[in-house]
Design an enzyme around this catalytic site. Sequence first.
Site, short mmCIF file in Angstrom:
data_model
loop_
_atom_site.label_atom_id
_atom_site.label_comp_id
_atom_site.label_asym_id
_atom_site.label_seq_id
_atom_site.Cartn_x
_atom_site.Cartn_y
_atom_site.Cartn_z
N ASP A 134 0.77 -1.15 -0.11
CA ASP A 134 0.05 -0.12 0.08
C ASP A 134 1.02 1.11 -0.01
O ASP A 134 1.90 1.25 -0.45
CB ASP A 134 -1.11 0.01 1.29
CG ASP A 134 -2.13 0.64 0.88
OD1 ASP A 134 -2.23 1.85 0.48
OD2 ASP A 134 -3.24 -0.04 0.90
N HIS A 190 2.19 1.98 -3.13
CA HIS A 190 1.22 3.03 -3.73
C HIS A 190 1.85 4.37 -3.85
O HIS A 190 1.27 5.62 -4.22
CB HIS A 190 -0.11 2.95 -3.18
CG HIS A 190 -0.60 1.74 -3.48
ND1 HIS A 190 -2.31 1.49 -2.89
CD2 HIS A 190 -0.41 0.75 -4.15
CE1 HIS A 190 -2.52 0.24 -3.36
NE2 HIS A 190 -1.82 -0.29 -3.97
#
Length: 389
Positions: free
Chosen positions: A215, A238
């Site tokens: 993430d 991310h």
Amino acid sequence: MAELNSSIILLLVVLISTHLLSSANEVYNIAEYGAKSDGRTDSTKPLLGAWQAACGSPGPSTVHVPAGSFLVRQVTFNGPCKSSKIVIRIDGTLVVASDLGRVGEWIVFDHVEGVSVFGGTIDGRGASLWACKATGRRCPGGATSLTFRNSKRIMISGLTSMNSELYHVVINDCEGVTVQGVRIMAPGNSPNTDGIHVQMSSYVTITGAVIRTGDDCISIGPGTTNLWIEQVNCGPGHGISIGSLGKGYDEEGVENVTVNTAVFTGTENGLRIKTWGRPSEGFVKGVVFEHAVMQNVRNPIIIDQNYCPDNKGCPDQNSGVKISQVRYNDIHGSSASQVAVNFDCSASNPCTGIGLQDIKLTYGNRPAESSCKHADGTTSGFVVPPSCI
Ligand SMILES: *[C@@H]1O[C@H](CO)[C@@H](O)[C@H](O)[C@H]1NC(C)=O
């Protein structure tokens, strides 16, 4: 005379050694409190015992975790402490006890000041939770590995955090935090394993970090001010994200964030600002993104003000979060999608004061593109793809 001299010297020796003793660094080794380095014996109580001794010590103190693997359950190190300088020196590894059903947090520091964590590894053993989530069944909530809350003058140096069930490191409601030389690792497909999350905190500095997760590399929540990020290596994951912001109406703003010298490799985003498409008092002001290298990054530069997962709670609304004074300087490398620069700002609160300088982003052999909605600002130097602001 000789006798007088020697008694003065004796007195001095006593005074000096008393002083040295009282300011000496008291070391509390968790092994002496019964911890076992076998990775199987529950060492939570010994760890807490050593912490309480260090916390209650009148002078500087150290909690020492020796080499080896120590099993630890949910543990909260509470302050305030008598000692104003506490070092947690970790030579070994803290491994979470695999009691499924854990919710929220694993290792927490709350209301502490002057605490430094040096070295060591913490292992959140998230694999079984991720496997559960992959089946789509109902799963336990999982836990953040390391949280600092309501704390001041904190240092985290040389720590390795691996395989957290959720976020690896959370800094919430803190002032004056230095995070240096940390390594954070979880598989690229592990859900919600953000590297470092900062919110409601000021004067946080993150330098020399290597963060590979499933993430966000670093996520920046409401109420973050004067955050400095330098020399960070992200990917997979991310990327660095301010937000999501503006989910709540009465949300605090984000002000003065600098990301200086970062490398993104194969990440979903590079430098992102993301807000919910719904009313909010929030804002983002005074952001500098500079000297970043993108290697095959899907959205190298992106502002997304229309976040609304599953179209629930915000359809057809505009974001109330006001974004201003965001400067991008010396950003280059390769985009994995055609739109390398994407400013999708709020129709009711357009982005203002966006600055683009010395940008060069490519998309394979084809030209990359910029996309702008409700974005205003200036450009200087060379800007490729050509700016649309
Ligand atoms: C942000 O930085 C500016 C310029 O250095 C400063 O004047 C302002 O007080 C800072 N904001 C906060 C919330 O500290």
